[in-house]
Design an enzyme around this catalytic site. Sequence first.
Site, short mmCIF file in Angstrom:
data_model
loop_
_atom_site.label_atom_id
_atom_site.label_comp_id
_atom_site.label_asym_id
_atom_site.label_seq_id
_atom_site.Cartn_x
_atom_site.Cartn_y
_atom_site.Cartn_z
N GLN A 248 28.50 -10.40 -29.93
CA GLN A 248 27.98 -10.78 -28.44
C GLN A 248 26.33 -10.39 -28.78
OE1 GLN A 248 29.90 -8.16 -29.30
NE2 GLN A 248 30.33 -6.64 -27.70
N THR A 249 25.55 -10.98 -27.82
CA THR A 249 24.05 -10.73 -28.25
C THR A 249 23.50 -10.23 -26.88
OG1 THR A 249 23.52 -13.08 -27.33
CG2 THR A 249 23.89 -12.66 -29.86
N TYR B 140 28.56 -5.72 -9.55
CA TYR B 140 27.23 -5.22 -9.79
C TYR B 140 26.38 -6.46 -9.52
CZ TYR B 140 23.14 -3.32 -12.39
OH TYR B 140 21.83 -2.81 -12.64
N LYS C 142 24.30 2.78 -21.76
CA LYS C 142 24.20 1.34 -22.17
C LYS C 142 24.44 1.43 -23.66
CE LYS C 142 20.96 1.06 -19.33
NZ LYS C 142 19.42 1.41 -19.99
N SER D 250 18.84 -7.34 -11.48
CA SER D 250 19.23 -7.13 -12.85
C SER D 250 19.62 -8.52 -13.35
CB SER D 250 20.44 -6.28 -12.73
OG SER D 250 21.14 -6.60 -14.02
N ALA D 251 19.37 -8.86 -14.63
CA ALA D 251 19.77 -9.81 -15.38
C ALA D 251 21.32 -10.24 -15.13
CB ALA D 251 19.75 -9.82 -16.92
N LYS E 34 23.60 -7.16 -6.54
CA LYS E 34 21.98 -7.38 -7.17
C LYS E 34 21.57 -8.82 -6.53
CE LYS E 34 20.63 -3.95 -9.57
NZ LYS E 34 19.82 -2.93 -8.76
P1 NAD Z 1 19.49 5.35 -13.17
O1 NAD Z 1 21.07 5.28 -12.69
O2 NAD Z 1 19.17 6.38 -14.28
O3 NAD Z 1 18.67 5.65 -11.78
C1 NAD Z 1 19.00 5.23 -10.72
C2 NAD Z 1 19.05 6.45 -9.97
O4 NAD Z 1 19.35 6.11 -8.50
C3 NAD Z 1 19.90 7.74 -10.13
O5 NAD Z 1 19.13 8.51 -10.69
C4 NAD Z 1 20.85 7.94 -8.83
O6 NAD Z 1 21.14 9.48 -9.00
C5 NAD Z 1 20.03 7.35 -7.72
N1 NAD Z 1 20.66 7.36 -6.80
C6 NAD Z 1 22.23 6.47 -6.76
N2 NAD Z 1 22.56 6.61 -5.47
C7 NAD Z 1 21.63 7.07 -4.72
C8 NAD Z 1 21.44 7.57 -3.23
N3 NAD Z 1 22.82 7.10 -2.40
N4 NAD Z 1 20.62 7.97 -2.83
C9 NAD Z 1 19.49 8.41 -3.59
N5 NAD Z 1 19.64 8.34 -4.88
C10 NAD Z 1 20.78 7.48 -5.45
O7 NAD Z 1 19.24 3.97 -13.35
P2 NAD Z 1 18.09 3.19 -13.98
O8 NAD Z 1 18.35 2.60 -15.61
O9 NAD Z 1 16.79 4.02 -13.93
O10 NAD Z 1 17.95 1.76 -13.35
C11 NAD Z 1 17.06 1.88 -12.02
C12 NAD Z 1 17.25 0.47 -11.46
O11 NAD Z 1 16.93 -0.73 -12.23
C13 NAD Z 1 18.54 0.25 -10.66
O12 NAD Z 1 18.52 -0.44 -9.58
C14 NAD Z 1 19.30 -0.55 -11.75
O13 NAD Z 1 20.28 -1.30 -11.20
C15 NAD Z 1 18.01 -1.52 -12.24
N6 NAD Z 1 18.33 -1.96 -13.61
C16 NAD Z 1 18.43 -1.17 -14.55
C17 NAD Z 1 18.60 -1.77 -15.91
C18 NAD Z 1 18.66 -0.93 -17.18
O14 NAD Z 1 18.90 -1.50 -18.15
N7 NAD Z 1 18.37 0.20 -16.86
C19 NAD Z 1 18.78 -3.10 -15.84
C20 NAD Z 1 18.91 -3.84 -14.86
C21 NAD Z 1 18.56 -3.16 -13.47
N1 GDD Z 2 27.61 0.85 -23.37
C1 GDD Z 2 28.34 0.48 -24.76
N2 GDD Z 2 28.94 1.62 -25.41
N3 GDD Z 2 28.42 -0.77 -24.89
C2 GDD Z 2 28.95 -1.01 -25.94
C3 GDD Z 2 29.50 0.01 -26.89
C4 GDD Z 2 29.50 1.21 -26.58
O1 GDD Z 2 29.72 2.26 -27.22
N4 GDD Z 2 29.89 -0.67 -28.25
C5 GDD Z 2 29.69 -1.94 -27.94
N5 GDD Z 2 29.04 -2.31 -26.77
C6 GDD Z 2 28.83 -3.61 -26.52
C7 GDD Z 2 29.24 -3.80 -24.80
O2 GDD Z 2 30.63 -4.07 -24.73
C8 GDD Z 2 28.35 -5.13 -24.60
O3 GDD Z 2 29.15 -6.32 -24.95
C9 GDD Z 2 26.93 -4.93 -25.30
O4 GDD Z 2 27.32 -3.65 -26.08
C10 GDD Z 2 25.93 -4.40 -23.93
O5 GDD Z 2 26.53 -3.27 -23.24
P1 GDD Z 2 25.76 -2.62 -22.32
O6 GDD Z 2 24.34 -2.32 -22.92
O7 GDD Z 2 26.50 -1.45 -21.76
O8 GDD Z 2 25.49 -3.55 -20.93
P2 GDD Z 2 25.23 -5.09 -20.90
O9 GDD Z 2 24.15 -5.35 -21.85
O10 GDD Z 2 26.35 -5.74 -20.85
O11 GDD Z 2 24.52 -4.90 -19.16
C11 GDD Z 2 23.63 -3.82 -19.10
O12 GDD Z 2 22.31 -4.48 -19.01
C12 GDD Z 2 22.19 -5.19 -17.57
C13 GDD Z 2 20.86 -6.01 -17.60
O13 GDD Z 2 20.64 -6.70 -18.67
C14 GDD Z 2 23.79 -2.92 -18.12
O14 GDD Z 2 22.93 -1.83 -18.18
C15 GDD Z 2 23.72 -3.50 -16.40
O15 GDD Z 2 23.84 -2.53 -15.67
C16 GDD Z 2 22.29 -4.02 -16.61
O16 GDD Z 2 21.98 -4.58 -15.14
#
Ligand code: NAD
Ligand code: GDD
Length: 321
Positions: free
Chosen positions: A218-219, A149, A192, A118-119, A153
Amino acid sequence: MKTALVCGAGGFIGGHLVRRLKSEGFWVRGVDLKFHEYFDNEADDFVVGDLRDQQLTRSVIDRPFDEIYQLAADMGGAGFIFTGENDADIMHNSATINLNVLDAAYKRACPRIFYSSSACMYPAYNQEDPDNPNCAEDSAYPAAPDSEYGWEKLFSERLFLTYNRNRRIQARVARYHNIFGPQGTWTGGREKAPAAICRKIAMAKSGDTIDIWGDGKQTRSFLFVDECVEGTLRLARSDFTSPVNIGSEEMVTIDQLVDLVSDIAGKSITKNHIPGPVGVRGRNSDNRLIQSALGWAPSHSLREGLEKTYEWIEAQVKRNQ
Ligand code: NAD
Ligand code: GDD
């Protein structure tokens, strides 16, 4: 017939990846703690199981799969990863899954494995200026992620790279930047910003006020899930061995994100900025490396993806009313 294993197949990106691999003619096994909430199962075999369990992990990796995608993790948006309350779960659960899956894949002589980093692993000190965040791949060190987190990663991407160097398994590592789209988490606390804002606007009437965490300045950049899957497959099948960003370079403020979704919804929405978990001040993908390494980079506009996502989330909201 080629075979693939998708760990985390019951999750957002995993569900889309299974669909894509099936369309390419793969025999696919999925594994997750749960079936997918929004996709009918399309995998040839779906194991409901816990990848923290080493025996279970070895039993699902019972053959040398041509491709393994390790997406399973304890993850969520800002409301899950920045509160501090889930840190022990995030560190323990995700690290254990990664240790188990990678070692079982290596011992079963699987040739190739993809890992979704992840970023959030980038240093906080390069993400303080919302207009000029630095997320170039070579800016990762000195390490200083702003969340546990992100630290997990970083540890796990290093783990995968050690197997690349010291064992005969081709490991590929992507650093995803905020992926969004239909069939993703849209409520419950792990959603998110794109999904949360679509939900809040879908539930609002024109003229209503919605809560936004932080000052809205925030961006972030957001990548539509189809392009995430495309980049994932291209990287997984490439010879490129260093971690690569998979994200969009279309950076917006959270307020601009709200305005875009309001416009798509055709509603006039007032923003109420409230304190909340905000994370880094600015973040944007830097796509120079993916472009040079793979000859490809994401190109779709944020608006295109948000139109599809809003339509799907609006339907979920109506179904749940
Ligand atoms: P998600 O939460 O929808 O999918 C992750 C899945 O992993 C879930 O269905 C969960 O049940 C499963 N899981 C968790 N613990 C487990 C376990 N012990 N055994 C088996 N399965 C298990 O998330 P996503 O958005 O699909 O993300 C997929 C991957 O990409 C993750 O590793 C996440 O950290 C990474 N990632 C996602 C984003 C994003 O914006 N979606 C950003 C950065 C990194
Ligand atoms: N989730 C959420 N919900 N965020 C909100 C809201 C709300 O109602 N209102 C404002 N925000 C703002 C958060 O405070 C944050 O500053 C920004 O929107 C982005 O929030 P998220 O999308 O929840 O997460 P992130 O961008 O900080 O981090 C996500 O991206 C990473 C990769 O770039 C997460 O999903 C991480 O798990 C992921 O690794």
